[in-house]
Structure formats: structure tokens, C-alpha cells
Design a protein around this motif. Structure first.
Motif, PDB file in Angstrom:
ATOM      1  N   ASP A   1      75.824 -82.643  82.399  1.00  0.00           N
ATOM      2  CA  ASP A   1      74.416 -81.621  81.690  1.00  0.00           C
ATOM      3  C   ASP A   1      73.703 -82.820  80.412  1.00  0.00           C
ATOM      4  N   LEU A   2      73.806 -84.464  81.064  1.00  0.00           N
ATOM      5  CA  LEU A   2      74.108 -85.613  80.052  1.00  0.00           C
ATOM      6  C   LEU A   2      72.027 -84.752  79.158  1.00  0.00           C
ATOM      7  N   PRO A   3      71.394 -85.109  79.502  1.00  0.00           N
ATOM      8  CA  PRO A   3      69.916 -84.045  78.241  1.00  0.00           C
ATOM      9  C   PRO A   3      70.708 -83.329  77.493  1.00  0.00           C
ATOM     10  N   LYS A   4      71.560 -81.890  77.629  1.00  0.00           N
ATOM     11  CA  LYS A   4      72.747 -81.557  76.212  1.00  0.00           C
ATOM     12  C   LYS A   4      72.703 -81.888  75.627  1.00  0.00           C
ATOM     13  N   ALA A   5      73.379 -83.252  76.580  1.00  0.00           N
ATOM     14  CA  ALA A   5      74.422 -83.954  74.997  1.00  0.00           C
ATOM     15  C   ALA A   5      74.014 -84.363  74.298  1.00  0.00           C
ATOM     16  N   LEU A   6      72.305 -85.451  75.056  1.00  0.00           N
ATOM     17  CA  LEU A   6      71.952 -86.185  73.919  1.00  0.00           C
ATOM     18  C   LEU A   6      71.435 -85.931  72.752  1.00  0.00           C
ATOM     19  N   LYS A   7      70.525 -84.217  72.766  1.00  0.00           N
ATOM     20  CA  LYS A   7      70.113 -83.368  72.686  1.00  0.00           C
ATOM     21  C   LYS A   7      70.834 -83.006  71.069  1.00  0.00           C
ATOM     22  N   GLN A   8      72.334 -82.507  71.354  1.00  0.00           N
ATOM     23  CA  GLN A   8      73.242 -81.994  70.477  1.00  0.00           C
ATOM     24  C   GLN A   8      73.566 -83.102  69.299  1.00  0.00           C
ATOM     25  N   TRP A   9      73.593 -84.433  70.098  1.00  0.00           N
ATOM     26  CA  TRP A   9      74.006 -85.262  69.214  1.00  0.00           C
ATOM     27  C   TRP A   9      73.528 -85.754  68.534  1.00  0.00           C
ATOM     28  N   LYS A  10      71.794 -85.514  68.446  1.00  0.00           N
ATOM     29  CA  LYS A  10      70.644 -86.048  68.207  1.00  0.00           C
ATOM     30  C   LYS A  10      70.673 -85.009  66.728  1.00  0.00           C
ATOM     31  N   LYS A  11      70.843 -83.781  66.941  1.00  0.00           N
ATOM     32  CA  LYS A  11      70.694 -82.771  66.097  1.00  0.00           C
ATOM     33  C   LYS A  11      72.386 -83.019  64.958  1.00  0.00           C
ATOM     34  N   VAL A  12      73.636 -83.619  65.233  1.00  0.00           N
ATOM     35  CA  VAL A  12      74.508 -83.572  64.192  1.00  0.00           C
ATOM     36  C   VAL A  12      73.617 -85.409  63.251  1.00  0.00           C
ATOM     37  N   ASP A  13      73.156 -86.011  64.249  1.00  0.00           N
ATOM     38  CA  ASP A  13      72.383 -87.254  63.713  1.00  0.00           C
ATOM     39  C   ASP A  13      71.534 -87.459  62.170  1.00  0.00           C
ATOM     40  N   GLN A  14      71.206 -85.882  62.163  1.00  0.00           N
ATOM     41  CA  GLN A  14      69.942 -85.373  62.046  1.00  0.00           C
ATOM     42  C   GLN A  14      70.629 -85.051  60.040  1.00  0.00           C
ATOM     43  N   ASP A  15      71.833 -84.455  60.432  1.00  0.00           N
ATOM     44  CA  ASP A  15      72.374 -84.045  59.316  1.00  0.00           C
ATOM     45  C   ASP A  15      72.350 -85.312  58.304  1.00  0.00           C
ATOM     46  N   ILE A  16      72.875 -86.638  58.028  1.00  0.00           N
ATOM     47  CA  ILE A  16      72.483 -87.835  57.447  1.00  0.00           C
ATOM     48  C   ILE A  16      71.829 -87.532  56.483  1.00  0.00           C
ATOM     49  N   PHE A  17      70.377 -87.302  57.141  1.00  0.00           N
ATOM     50  CA  PHE A  17      69.250 -87.940  56.338  1.00  0.00           C
ATOM     51  C   PHE A  17      68.864 -86.372  55.059  1.00  0.00           C
ATOM     52  N   PRO A  18      69.411 -85.199  54.846  1.00  0.00           N
ATOM     53  CA  PRO A  18      69.309 -84.321  54.157  1.00  0.00           C
ATOM     54  C   PRO A  18      70.484 -84.681  52.544  1.00  0.00           C
ATOM     55  N   THR A  19      71.791 -85.164  52.986  1.00  0.00           N
ATOM     56  CA  THR A  19      72.575 -85.345  52.531  1.00  0.00           C
ATOM     57  C   THR A  19      72.394 -86.897  51.480  1.00  0.00           C
ATOM     58  N   LEU A  20      71.047 -87.605  52.104  1.00  0.00           N
ATOM     59  CA  LEU A  20      71.282 -88.734  51.207  1.00  0.00           C
ATOM     60  C   LEU A  20      70.103 -88.952  50.072  1.00  0.00           C
ATOM     61  N   HIS A  21      68.956 -87.607  50.809  1.00  0.00           N
ATOM     62  CA  HIS A  21      68.197 -87.029  49.394  1.00  0.00           C
ATOM     63  C   HIS A  21      69.071 -86.179  48.429  1.00  0.00           C
ATOM     64  N   ALA A  22      69.670 -84.952  48.576  1.00  0.00           N
ATOM     65  CA  ALA A  22      70.141 -84.763  47.658  1.00  0.00           C
ATOM     66  C   ALA A  22      70.997 -85.987  46.620  1.00  0.00           C
ATOM     67  N   GLN A  23      71.832 -86.811  47.330  1.00  0.00           N
ATOM     68  CA  GLN A  23      72.598 -88.076  45.903  1.00  0.00           C
ATOM     69  C   GLN A  23      71.498 -88.852  45.905  1.00  0.00           C
ATOM     70  N   MET A  24      70.296 -88.808  45.835  1.00  0.00           N
ATOM     71  CA  MET A  24      69.320 -89.577  45.512  1.00  0.00           C
ATOM     72  C   MET A  24      68.981 -90.539  43.907  1.00  0.00           C
ATOM     73  N   PRO A  25      69.375 -89.398  42.626  1.00  0.00           N
ATOM     74  CA  PRO A  25      69.711 -89.720  41.905  1.00  0.00           C
ATOM     75  C   PRO A  25      70.924 -90.976  41.492  1.00  0.00           C
ATOM     76  N   LEU A  26      71.973 -90.951  42.369  1.00  0.00           N
ATOM     77  CA  LEU A  26      73.137 -91.622  41.963  1.00  0.00           C
ATOM     78  C   LEU A  26      72.774 -92.646  42.620  1.00  0.00           C
ATOM     79  N   LEU A  27      72.177 -92.501  43.932  1.00  0.00           N
ATOM     80  CA  LEU A  27      71.453 -93.989  44.176  1.00  0.00           C
ATOM     81  C   LEU A  27      70.167 -94.918  43.769  1.00  0.00           C
ATOM     82  N   LYS A  28      69.727 -94.603  42.527  1.00  0.00           N
ATOM     83  CA  LYS A  28      69.474 -95.002  41.993  1.00  0.00           C
ATOM     84  C   LYS A  28      70.035 -95.478  40.877  1.00  0.00           C
TER      85      LYS A  28
END
Length: 509
Positions: free
Chosen positions: A37-64
Motif C-alpha cells: 500500500d504505497l499511497p498509505k506509506a507515502l501519506k504517513q511518511w509525509k505526516k512524520v516529515d511535517q513535524d520538523i516545522f513546529p520544532t523550528l518555530h519553537a526554537q526561533m529565538p535561539l536560531l536568531k
């Protein structure tokens, strides 16, 4: 310094409690989906990749803050030195290369170091990352000065090489180092080698926790993506651009169509199953991204590494890279890195990791000809026009892109996400993962030995067999001796089968 961090693979490298080493609940059936079920695999994979963005927003003061320290360093004539190993070493080299190719301001003052030198892009040097003094020594080789700034990058936060290098940066440089990792600080406090970093208030720690990896422990995935993006925001964007740039990257990602990868995943796995081989071909500006993904497959899935054409006896790698239009290896590596390669000159390692050894991994047109003469070879083309990527393989063609991608780093980030997804699911279809466990991991250092032991223990428990970790470690060591010259031996399943056989024989007698 070595004795402070490095004791054995059972105690000091007992890492199963770390977030980056745990199994992700969203991908627990990934091996089955990859096959059925490749469509399911690809859907779930993208869901996990999505998690990088909230993490980066949360650490923006230190990144600046990091951005401001980078600027101060450059304006004073110093260098920002990125140091990592394995996946973080490759992302460090990628960021330096991208800066040079973009000709961004201060690009000549961005330096990267990977454990084992640039050759480790192609072929990791076994156990090199276990020694903190090697991190110090490689920084000494580039003449680290008090005007420089060291950025230690380690997915887990516990890599001895990076800790040693970061500590040396603290001792030598007037600007105190940064130390980036992907686990909660409190989870690292029980590891003695981490206490030198975490207990030093002068070192700025940035914890970028995205959760477990899509494949258990495979930090070349989401961990390296979030680390690469964090450092890139500070390298390539002005302070006022950083939040808008991150918001734009997140918006592009929401439209990024992973589903279009499915035919390529099916085709590449079919080619391998029918005894074919693949030559990736790309332009010099994308080459380090493609090279990184293809070479990382070997230790992750116990595949034969890129063959060195100077060796008499060699097993051909399933995939390889050719940079378009490069007539010889020296030119290819110069175009790949946008500079001369930095290889080790240490007497005990020069044959293993020196310049001559690197050039034997021929990524020029000559290397393509050598493989084409002996293999059933298929070409996988990856090219772009204004960061709209064109993939082509054996009659398949597809385009991936977005009009808002504005520079080479952003193109590399999205291409990395595609290639990581593609290569892992190809291996899933070939049976080289089980559920979402990296069962074919190559135990080439202490951290990976411990990881292999934990996977063996987990698989044995599924069979109703309970053994202490120390006994499993002994069995792993014996199996590694027997397979020392066989890079494609699946060490975890091999040890599991051996222990189960031994248990059955005991019961029978």
C-alpha cells in the motif's frame, strides 16, 4: 579525553531511552505498506516529515541568536565551522557546498568538517566517530583560531567526535560554541560524555526534538532535515527574513506531492530484484544531495558501498552517482564540493581516507563507463529548471516543484525529503526493514552496535525468547567477526536466527 567518554557499547552507549532511537507510532506498519500500500506509506511518511516545522518555530529565538553570532564572527574576519559525523557530517558539508555555489555573503568563511574527512561522504571510516580526540585533531588540521566559531551538530546529542570537537572550540575560540541535537536535554544527562556540553552554560544548546524517526533510529531522516534547516536559516537569511522563510517552507511542504514517487519506488525496487543496477545522474549543483542519499543507503540497509575502482576485487553497489559532463574524478569532486577535497593526511589513515583513495570512487563519466561495461545498468536522472525537479527512470518521467522555492538551499531541502522517502521505501519493498525497524543496520560503531543489540532483543521477544543485553552483545560480536569482510550481511536477522537455532537445539537435548 577518550577515557572520559568512551567505555563500552553496553553502558556508555545504552541509548534506547532517547527519542531519536524510539519507534514512531505513525509508521509501525511501514514495511507492509511499502510492499502492499504505497499511497498509505507515502501519506504517513509525509505526516512524520511535517513535524520538523513546529520544532523550528519553537526554537526561533535561539536560531536568531545564532544568526547574530554568525554575523559577528564573519564581520570580524572569523569562520563559522560546522562539525558533524555520519548524517550530520554530510549535512555540514552540504551546507558549505550550497553556500559556495550560491556565492552567498561570507561563503568563504563557512567551513565544514566531517569525521574522517571528505572521503566519509562516500564511505564512512569504521568507529571514527567514537573518539573525541579525533574531533579536536581535525579542527587543528584546519587551523582553528580564537576568531572562529564552532557549531557542533549531532542528531542524538551524544556523539563523541562532535563533543570532542565542540569542547575544543570552547577552549580555543573567544566566541563560544553552539551544540545542536534532537533529544530532550534531560534524556542525555545520564550519559557522562554529554555532561561536558550540557553542564557548560557558556555553550549554547539548541534542542530540536521532532520525535522518533520514520524508521527507528535512522537519523539521516527527520533529525538531519531539522538540523540542516535550523543551521541554514542562520547561515542564509537575514534576521527579519528567518520567520517568513520558515513559514514559506512550511507552505511549500503542504503542497509537496509525495504520491508521485510511487512509480519510481516500484520501478527501482523491481530493477534491483531483477539483478539490475542504477546510475544516478545529476548536475553539479544537485550532486551533493543525491550523493548523500545514495551513499547513506549502504550502512543503513547493509548494502555494498560504492565500489572503489582502484580495488582489484569489488562488489558493485546497487546504485552509484555520475555528475553530468565531468570527464575525470578530480574535476568531479571539485565541482561537487566547489573546492578541493579535504581528506585526512594522518599517516595511519592516509591509505584509508586520503585523497588518492577518494579519487578511486569515480563519480565522473569515466566511472559511469566502467560500470556500464559490466552491469545491466539503468539511468535515474535528476535535474532541475528553476528548482522544478525532473525525475526520469526507464521510461518514467515526473516533475516536482513549486514556484516559491527561491534558492539552492530550499531546493536541496525538498529534494532531500523526496530522496529520503524514495530510498527508504525502495528498501522496504526489498524486505530490508521490518515494521519500522532498521533490521539491516550495519553495526560500524559503538552506538550502532547498541542499536543492533536492541533490535535483536526486540525481535527475540516477539519470538518468546528473553535474553539480557550483555549476552546479545556477545553474540553480535561473534557474528561481526564472521562477517567482517561481507558488507551486505544482515547482521540483526543473522544473530536472531543464530540465537533461535541455539535455543531450539538446547530444548531438543
Amino acid at each position: 579525553m577518550d577515557t572520559l567518554f568512551f567505555q563500552d557499547g553496553i553502558t556508555d552507549f545504552k541509548l534506547g531511552h532517547l527519542t531519536t532511537e524510539k519507534a514512531h507510532p505513525e509508521t509501525k506498519n511501514l514495511s507492509d505498506w511499502a510492499k502492499n500500500d504505497l499511497p498509505k506509506a507515502l501519506k504517513q511518511w509525509k505526516k512524520v516529515d511535517q513535524d520538523i516545522f513546529p520544532t523550528l518555530h519553537a526554537q526561533m529565538p535561539l536560531l536568531k541568536k545564532m544568526r547574530q553570532d554568525f554575523l559577528a564572527t564573519w564581520q570580524a574576519g572569523g569562520r563559522v565551522v560546522l562539525i558533524g559525523c555520519g548524517a550530520t557530517g554530510r549535512l555540514s558539508l552540504s551546507l558549505e557546498t550550497i553556500a559556495r555555489k550560491m556565492r552567498c555573503p561570507y561563503h568563504k568563511q563557512i567551513i565544514s568538517l566531517m569525521s574522517g574527512g571528505d572521503l566519509a561522504l562516500i564511505h564512512s571510516i569504521e568507529s571514527f566517530e567514537d573518539f573525541p580526540d579525533f574531533g579536536k585533531r581535525q579542527l587543528q588540521d584546519i587551523g582553528l583560531s580564537d576568531n572562529d566559531l564552532v557549531v557542533g551538530i549531532t542528531e542524538g546529542g551524544e556523539t563523541s567526535f562532535v563533543i570532542g570537537g565542540t569542547q575544543y572550540g570552547f577552549e580555543v575560540c573567544q566566541r563560544k560554541p553552539y551544540f545542536l541535537f534532537c533529544n530532550p536535554e534531560e534524556s542525555l544527562l545520564g550519559l557522562r560524555r554529554c555532561q561536558l556540553m550540557l553542564g557548560n552554560e557558556a555553550i549554547t544548546k539548541i534542542s530540536l526534538v521532532t520525535g522518533p524517526q520514520a524508521i527507528t533510529g535512522s537519523t539521516r531522516l527527520q533529525a538531519s532535515s531539522v538540523l540542516m534547516t535550523a543551521v541554514a536559516l542562520a547561515l542564509f537569511y537575514e534576521d527579519h527574513q528567518m520567520i517568513p522563510a520558515l513559514e514559506r517552507l512550511e507552505r511549500i511542504f503542504s503542497t509537496w506531492d509525495y504520491q508521485k514517487l510511487a512509480p519510481f519506488i516500484e520501478k527501482e525496487s523491481q530493477i534491483y530484484q531483477e539483478q539490475g543496477h542504477i546510475q544516478y545522474r545529476t548536475s553539479h549543483d544537485l550532486a551533493i544531495c543525491v550523493l548523500t542519499d545514495t551513499t547513506e543507503r549502504s550502512p543503513t540497509f547493509s548494502l555494498p558501498p560504492f565500489e572503489n575502482f582502484d580495488d582489484q576485487l569489488q562488489v558493485s553497489s546497487l546504485s552509484y552517482l555520475t555528475i553530468d559532463g565531468m570527464n575525470n574524478a578530480p574535476d568531479a569532486y571539485f565541482q561537487l564540493l566547489e573546492r578541493q577535497a579535504r581528506t585526512l593526511t594522518w599517516p595511519q589513515y592516509i591509505r584509508l581516507a586520503g585523497r588518492d583513495r577518494l579519487l578511486g570512487f569515480d563519480i565522473s563519466e569515466e566511472g559511469f563507463k566502467k560500470r556500464d561495461q559490466k552491469l545491466r545498468l539503468f539511468t535515474f536522472g535528476i535535474h532541475h529548471q528553476n528548482f522544478h525537479f525532473q525525475f526520469s527512470l526507464d521510461g518514467l518521467q515526473e516533475s516536482f516543484g513549486h514556484e516559491e522555492i527561491s534558492n539552492l538551499f530550499e531546493g536541496h531541502l525538498f529534494l532531500k525529503l523526496l530522496l529520503n522517502t524514495h530510498s527508504t521505501l525502495v528498501m522496504g519493498r526489498m524486505g530490508r526493514i521490518q515494521n519500522n525497524i532498521m533490521t539491516f543496520v550495519r553495526a560500524s560503531n559503538k552506538k550502532l552496535e547498541n542499536r543492533a543489540c536492541r533490535y535483536i532483543q526486540l525481535l527475540l521477544e516477539h519470538q518468546g525468547v528473553s535474553l539480557p543485553l550483555v549476552k546479545i552483545h556477545e553474540s553480535l560480536g561473534e557474528a561481526m567477526k564472521n562477517a567482517s569482510n561481507k558488507s551486505d550481511i544482515p547482521i540483526v536477522p543473522t544473530v536472531v536466527a543464530s540465537i533461535l537455532k541455539s535455543q531450539t537445539e538446547k530444548i531438543a537435548t
